[in-house]
Design a protein around this motif. Structure first.
Motif, short mmCIF file in Angstrom:
data_model
loop_
_atom_site.label_atom_id
_atom_site.label_comp_id
_atom_site.label_asym_id
_atom_site.label_seq_id
_atom_site.Cartn_x
_atom_site.Cartn_y
_atom_site.Cartn_z
N LYS A 126 26.94 -5.37 -47.01
CA LYS A 126 28.35 -5.01 -47.20
C LYS A 126 28.52 -3.50 -47.36
O LYS A 126 29.58 -2.96 -47.07
CB LYS A 126 28.92 -5.75 -48.40
CG LYS A 126 28.99 -7.24 -48.18
CD LYS A 126 29.40 -7.97 -49.45
CE LYS A 126 29.33 -9.46 -49.19
NZ LYS A 126 29.38 -10.24 -50.40
N ILE A 127 27.49 -2.84 -47.83
CA ILE A 127 27.49 -1.38 -47.97
C ILE A 127 26.89 -0.74 -46.72
O ILE A 127 27.40 0.26 -46.21
CB ILE A 127 26.68 -0.96 -49.22
CG1 ILE A 127 27.31 -1.56 -50.47
CG2 ILE A 127 26.57 0.56 -49.32
CD1 ILE A 127 26.41 -1.52 -51.69
N LEU A 128 25.80 -1.30 -46.23
CA LEU A 128 25.05 -0.72 -45.12
C LEU A 128 25.85 -0.66 -43.82
O LEU A 128 25.89 0.39 -43.16
CB LEU A 128 23.76 -1.50 -44.89
CG LEU A 128 22.93 -1.06 -43.68
CD1 LEU A 128 22.39 0.34 -43.89
CD2 LEU A 128 21.81 -2.05 -43.42
N LEU A 129 26.47 -1.76 -43.44
CA LEU A 129 27.15 -1.80 -42.14
C LEU A 129 28.27 -0.77 -42.02
O LEU A 129 28.32 -0.03 -41.04
CB LEU A 129 27.63 -3.22 -41.85
CG LEU A 129 26.49 -4.25 -41.70
CD1 LEU A 129 27.05 -5.65 -41.55
CD2 LEU A 129 25.59 -3.91 -40.55
N PRO A 130 29.16 -0.65 -43.01
CA PRO A 130 30.18 0.40 -42.90
C PRO A 130 29.57 1.81 -42.90
O PRO A 130 30.07 2.70 -42.21
CB PRO A 130 31.05 0.18 -44.14
CG PRO A 130 30.81 -1.23 -44.55
CD PRO A 130 29.41 -1.55 -44.14
N LEU A 131 28.50 2.00 -43.67
CA LEU A 131 27.83 3.31 -43.72
C LEU A 131 27.31 3.71 -42.34
O LEU A 131 27.54 4.83 -41.88
CB LEU A 131 26.69 3.29 -44.74
CG LEU A 131 25.84 4.56 -44.76
CD1 LEU A 131 26.51 5.64 -45.57
CD2 LEU A 131 24.46 4.25 -45.31
N ILE A 132 26.60 2.79 -41.70
CA ILE A 132 26.05 3.09 -40.37
C ILE A 132 27.19 3.33 -39.37
O ILE A 132 27.14 4.29 -38.59
CB ILE A 132 25.12 1.97 -39.89
CG1 ILE A 132 23.83 1.95 -40.72
CG2 ILE A 132 24.77 2.17 -38.41
CD1 ILE A 132 22.88 0.84 -40.38
N LYS A 133 28.19 2.48 -39.39
CA LYS A 133 29.29 2.64 -38.43
C LYS A 133 30.03 3.95 -38.63
O LYS A 133 30.48 4.57 -37.66
CB LYS A 133 30.24 1.44 -38.54
CG LYS A 133 29.64 0.19 -37.95
CD LYS A 133 30.53 -1.01 -38.13
CE LYS A 133 29.83 -2.25 -37.58
NZ LYS A 133 30.57 -3.46 -37.86
N GLU A 134 30.14 4.41 -39.88
CA GLU A 134 30.87 5.66 -40.16
C GLU A 134 30.01 6.89 -39.90
O GLU A 134 30.42 7.82 -39.22
CB GLU A 134 31.34 5.66 -41.61
CG GLU A 134 32.05 6.95 -41.99
CD GLU A 134 32.35 7.04 -43.48
OE1 GLU A 134 32.36 8.16 -44.00
OE2 GLU A 134 32.57 5.98 -44.11
N LYS A 135 28.79 6.90 -40.47
CA LYS A 135 27.96 8.11 -40.43
C LYS A 135 26.98 8.17 -39.26
O LYS A 135 26.60 9.25 -38.82
CB LYS A 135 27.16 8.24 -41.73
CG LYS A 135 27.98 8.58 -42.93
CD LYS A 135 27.05 8.83 -44.11
CE LYS A 135 27.78 9.40 -45.30
NZ LYS A 135 26.84 9.70 -46.38
N HIS A 136 26.51 7.01 -38.79
CA HIS A 136 25.45 6.98 -37.78
C HIS A 136 25.70 5.92 -36.71
O HIS A 136 24.83 5.08 -36.45
CB HIS A 136 24.09 6.73 -38.44
CG HIS A 136 23.76 7.69 -39.52
ND1 HIS A 136 23.40 9.00 -39.26
CD2 HIS A 136 23.75 7.56 -40.86
CE1 HIS A 136 23.18 9.61 -40.40
NE2 HIS A 136 23.40 8.77 -41.40
N PRO A 137 26.84 5.92 -36.05
CA PRO A 137 27.11 4.88 -35.04
C PRO A 137 26.10 4.90 -33.90
O PRO A 137 25.86 3.88 -33.27
CB PRO A 137 28.52 5.20 -34.56
CG PRO A 137 28.74 6.63 -34.92
CD PRO A 137 27.93 6.88 -36.16
N GLU A 138 25.46 6.04 -33.68
CA GLU A 138 24.45 6.15 -32.61
C GLU A 138 23.24 5.25 -32.87
O GLU A 138 22.54 4.88 -31.94
CB GLU A 138 24.01 7.61 -32.44
CG GLU A 138 23.15 8.18 -33.54
CD GLU A 138 23.89 8.70 -34.78
OE1 GLU A 138 23.24 9.31 -35.64
OE2 GLU A 138 25.13 8.47 -34.92
#
Length: 187
Positions: A126-138
């Motif tokens: 729940k924390i990881l997925l938004p973090l990756i999508k926001e900061k590291h979508p690549e």
């Protein structure tokens, strides 16, 4: 090709051929000491303690590529792992596991088994997925690269990659797969 074609530098500074682990069931993990998944060190150690005498070994590879969650020196990493989590399975010096400069072992591992997605029901997801999508979508643009800390690869006694587990798979949930592979080990 197998993991036995690779070597890495152990925490003591010695180059170690992974051929040293031939005939064992191996779990290779990229780790980080300040990650939401760092608690997995404890469960990894439990697995190691439970199965090490049956031909099982865990190899930990610290990495600072994911949101700078492993900024410490190799010496500090080893000390923290031992004191905070009781880790006594083999740890290697900090490496890169994706993109330019990735250690060849992790290029091999990640290209051997595709990313199958994160478990969206895992509490940390729940924390990881938004973090990756926001900061590291690549990170999510390809099917093979390492996506985050605590990606785990299960290796058979011949050095072949059998299964890939993402960070949202807790170590205890891999136990049956480990036991199945250990049936073929002769000590």
């Amino acid at each position: 090709m197998s993991i036995y074609n690779f070597s890495a530098v152990a925490m003591n500074g010695q180059a170690t051929s992974l051929q040293e682990f031939q005939g064992k069931v191996v779990l290779i993990v990229n780790t980080a000491g300040r990650c939401g998944f760092t608690y997995q060190y404890e469960d990894l150690q439990r697995l190691y303690d439970r199965y090490k005498d049956k031909g099982f070994v865990i190899l930990g590879f610290p990495c600072n590529q994911f949101d700078h969650q492993e900024p410490d020196s190799n010496e500090t990493i080893q000390t923290n792992c031992l004191l905070n989590y009781g880790v006594n399975f083999p740890l290697f010096q900090k490496i890169n596991v994706r993109d330019k400069g990735a250690h060849p072992l992790f290029e091999y591992l990640s290209n051997s088994k595709a990313f199958e997605g994160f478990n969206p029901f895992h509490p940390v997801a729940k924390i990881l997925l938004p973090l990756i999508k926001e900061k590291h979508p690549e990170y999510l643009l390809d099917d093979y690269s390492i996506k985050w800390n605590f990606t785990k690869f299960l290796i058979d006694t011949n050095g072949n990659v059998i299964k890939r587990f993402e960070c949202t798979t807790d170590p205890v949930d891999m136990e049956q797969d480990i036991e199945n592979l250990l049936e073929s080990v002769t000590i």
